[in-house]
Enzyme design. Structure first.
Site, PDB file in Angstrom:
ATOM      1  N   LYS A   1      -2.215  -2.274   8.008  1.00 13.80           N
ATOM      2  CA  LYS A   1      -3.328  -1.732   8.764  1.00 13.80           C
ATOM      3  C   LYS A   1      -3.372  -2.327  10.167  1.00 13.80           C
ATOM      4  O   LYS A   1      -3.057  -3.495  10.365  1.00 13.80           O
ATOM      5  CB  LYS A   1      -4.645  -2.029   8.032  1.00 13.80           C
ATOM      6  CG  LYS A   1      -4.805  -1.255   6.728  1.00 13.80           C
ATOM      7  CD  LYS A   1      -6.161  -1.525   6.102  1.00 13.80           C
ATOM      8  CE  LYS A   1      -6.366  -0.680   4.855  1.00 13.80           C
ATOM      9  NZ  LYS A   1      -7.698  -0.916   4.233  1.00 13.80           N
TER      10      LYS A   1
ATOM     11  N   ARG B   1       0.849  -1.181   0.000  1.00 14.83           N
ATOM     12  CA  ARG B   1       0.000   0.000   0.000  1.00 14.83           C
ATOM     13  C   ARG B   1       0.893   1.241   0.000  1.00 14.83           C
ATOM     14  O   ARG B   1       2.062   1.185   0.399  1.00 14.83           O
ATOM     15  CB  ARG B   1      -0.906   0.022   1.229  1.00 14.83           C
ATOM     16  CG  ARG B   1      -1.867  -1.160   1.337  1.00 14.83           C
ATOM     17  CD  ARG B   1      -2.695  -1.053   2.602  1.00 14.83           C
ATOM     18  NE  ARG B   1      -3.665  -2.144   2.737  1.00 14.83           N
ATOM     19  CZ  ARG B   1      -3.441  -3.270   3.398  1.00 14.83           C
ATOM     20  NH1 ARG B   1      -2.268  -3.456   3.988  1.00 14.83           N
ATOM     21  NH2 ARG B   1      -4.370  -4.203   3.480  1.00 14.83           N
TER      22      ARG B   1
ATOM     23  N   ARG C   1      -0.780  -2.191  -6.894  1.00 19.18           N
ATOM     24  CA  ARG C   1      -1.157  -3.270  -5.962  1.00 19.18           C
ATOM     25  C   ARG C   1      -2.075  -4.266  -6.667  1.00 19.18           C
ATOM     26  O   ARG C   1      -1.910  -5.485  -6.548  1.00 19.18           O
ATOM     27  CB  ARG C   1      -1.833  -2.654  -4.742  1.00 19.18           C
ATOM     28  CG  ARG C   1      -2.204  -3.620  -3.623  1.00 19.18           C
ATOM     29  CD  ARG C   1      -2.575  -2.806  -2.395  1.00 19.18           C
ATOM     30  NE  ARG C   1      -3.336  -3.548  -1.417  1.00 19.18           N
ATOM     31  CZ  ARG C   1      -2.792  -4.329  -0.478  1.00 19.18           C
ATOM     32  NH1 ARG C   1      -1.485  -4.490  -0.430  1.00 19.18           N
ATOM     33  NH2 ARG C   1      -3.553  -4.957   0.405  1.00 19.18           N
TER      34      ARG C   1
ATOM     35  N   HIS D   1      -4.446  -8.883   3.408  1.00 20.57           N
ATOM     36  CA  HIS D   1      -5.898  -8.828   3.558  1.00 20.57           C
ATOM     37  C   HIS D   1      -6.317  -9.632   4.783  1.00 20.57           C
ATOM     38  O   HIS D   1      -5.776 -10.711   5.048  1.00 20.57           O
ATOM     39  CB  HIS D   1      -6.598  -9.405   2.320  1.00 20.57           C
ATOM     40  CG  HIS D   1      -6.557  -8.506   1.131  1.00 20.57           C
ATOM     41  ND1 HIS D   1      -6.791  -8.945  -0.155  1.00 20.57           N
ATOM     42  CD2 HIS D   1      -6.321  -7.169   1.026  1.00 20.57           C
ATOM     43  CE1 HIS D   1      -6.696  -7.924  -0.991  1.00 20.57           C
ATOM     44  NE2 HIS D   1      -6.413  -6.847  -0.304  1.00 20.57           N
TER      45      HIS D   1
ATOM     46  N   TYR E   1      -9.797 -10.298  -7.414  1.00 22.47           N
ATOM     47  CA  TYR E   1      -8.743 -10.465  -8.415  1.00 22.47           C
ATOM     48  C   TYR E   1      -8.946 -11.735  -9.233  1.00 22.47           C
ATOM     49  O   TYR E   1      -8.523 -11.808 -10.378  1.00 22.47           O
ATOM     50  CB  TYR E   1      -7.368 -10.461  -7.741  1.00 22.47           C
ATOM     51  CG  TYR E   1      -7.085  -9.170  -7.034  1.00 22.47           C
ATOM     52  CD1 TYR E   1      -6.938  -7.987  -7.745  1.00 22.47           C
ATOM     53  CD2 TYR E   1      -6.999  -9.112  -5.651  1.00 22.47           C
ATOM     54  CE1 TYR E   1      -6.707  -6.784  -7.093  1.00 22.47           C
ATOM     55  CE2 TYR E   1      -6.760  -7.919  -4.994  1.00 22.47           C
ATOM     56  CZ  TYR E   1      -6.623  -6.762  -5.718  1.00 22.47           C
ATOM     57  OH  TYR E   1      -6.399  -5.575  -5.076  1.00 22.47           O
TER      58      TYR E   1
ATOM     59  N   HIS F   1      -2.219   2.306  -5.888  1.00 18.99           N
ATOM     60  CA  HIS F   1      -3.105   1.166  -5.652  1.00 18.99           C
ATOM     61  C   HIS F   1      -3.311   0.343  -6.923  1.00 18.99           C
ATOM     62  O   HIS F   1      -3.559  -0.866  -6.852  1.00 18.99           O
ATOM     63  CB  HIS F   1      -4.443   1.640  -5.105  1.00 18.99           C
ATOM     64  CG  HIS F   1      -5.012   0.705  -4.078  1.00 18.99           C
ATOM     65  ND1 HIS F   1      -4.469   0.550  -2.815  1.00 18.99           N
ATOM     66  CD2 HIS F   1      -6.058  -0.153  -4.141  1.00 18.99           C
ATOM     67  CE1 HIS F   1      -5.167  -0.355  -2.147  1.00 18.99           C
ATOM     68  NE2 HIS F   1      -6.129  -0.795  -2.922  1.00 18.99           N
TER      69      HIS F   1
END
Length: 314
Positions: free
Chosen positions: A173, A149, A244, A267, A276, A241
């Site tokens: 995150k 990210r 990514r 994730h 994806y 992004h």
């Protein structure tokens, strides 16, 4: 507003929510408070709010053209606030619990074609002593090779690079850490970059990627660099992004299992990664239609036939 303030502190320090989430929720709750009090948010008392109050606010925002994604976040922010108040035994029920969330469209993520990325990352591009040129190409290569990210890259430190194990330690995150393997060429380019960086600005910030004056690079500057680097490509969007997305689709296209891609991207849920697979299946279907003779014949049968000469004469 006092309870909202305490809730925001709870988000920041106990749940360790991202700065972006804290800022967004704070703005949403203050906006709701202003709506309920007729523009006097300092008089707001969340304990008296009803389900109909929330529905009225969401309806008003909808009439004003608020996007579905924004409405969803605002409802979720309210639900989260009232879960906190229930946890504090200040209310008996959550008035936002059964407010339906607007459905979101699910567009396929934009990505850069593999051939285009290879053209952007020629080895000759790294045969330069110019710090800015080398740095910008390295940023492109890191994002494409690791799927980081934007904020993960700008937060990366030299100490996060383990040359012996050929991997990066990434803090994502909620401060969750993961390890991403790097290939030998990328490590070689990182080492060359650090030599150029240290010569360019010996007293630079404690970050791998720095600005021209030696300070830590911010996300806005990083986005500008990527927008410039991706300008020659056919990608519908040009941002960190997008790289990514490109990282993920490239791995899946070459046979990497979806669970491995999930872990590499950081994730928390497999459902987030599954978009994806839809992207690669869409591409496979298009390749099939344009390449297989039976598929091409079927597609041509679906096209409206040209009017005959006899019909034209009428």
């Amino acid at each position: 507003m006092e309870l909202i303030g305490k809730y925001i502190q709870y988000l920041r320090y106990e749940l360790n929510s991202s700065a972006h989430t804290v800022c967004a929720y704070k703005g949403d709750l203050e906006q709701f408070a202003a709506f309920i009090t007729g523009g006097k948010p300092e008089t707001f008392t969340p304990l008296s709010v009803t389900r109909d109050d929330i529905r009225s606010w969401i309806a008003d925002l909808g009439r004003r053209g608020e996007k579905a994604s924004s409405l969803r976040r605002k409802i979720i922010a309210l639900r989260s606030l009232y879960r906190y108040l229930r946890k504090q035994n200040l209310i008996a029920a959550n008035p936002g619990a059964d407010i339906p969330l607007p459905r979101l469209p699910k567009p396929l993520p934009a990505f850069v074609k593999e051939q285009e990325m290879e053209e952007l990352l020629q080895e000759s591009d790294f045969e330069t002593d110019d710090f800015r040129t080398f740095r910008d190409k390295l940023i492109l290569e890191i994002l494409y090779s690791t799927g980081l990210r934007c904020s993960e890259l700008t937060g990366l430190k030299d100490s996060d690079i383990d040359a012996s194990r050929m991997e990066l330690k990434v803090t994502g995150k909620r401060s969750k850490q993961r390890f991403i393997p790097i290939h030998p060429d990328l490590l070689r380019h990182i080492n060359r970059y650090r030599t150029l960086r240290d010569a360019h600005c010996p007293d630079h910030a404690d970050r791998l990627i720095i600005g021209m004056r030696g300070g830590a690079m911010n996300n806005s500057a990083l986005r500008d660099i990527i927008n410039t680097e991706l300008a020659p490509t056919s990608a519908s969007k040009k941002s960190p992004h997008v790289l990514r997305h490109t990282f993920a689709t490239t791995l899946l296209r070459h046979g990497t299992g979806i669970n491995s891609v999930k872990e590499l991207l950081g994730h928390s849920s497999l459902s987030t990664t599954q978009i994806y697979t839809h992207l690669t299946l869409s591409e496979l279907r298009q390749n099939y239609i344009t390449s297989h003779p039976r598929a091409r014949a079927s597609e041509s049968d679906k096209q409206p036939s040209a009017p005959s000469d006899k019909l034209k004469s009428h």
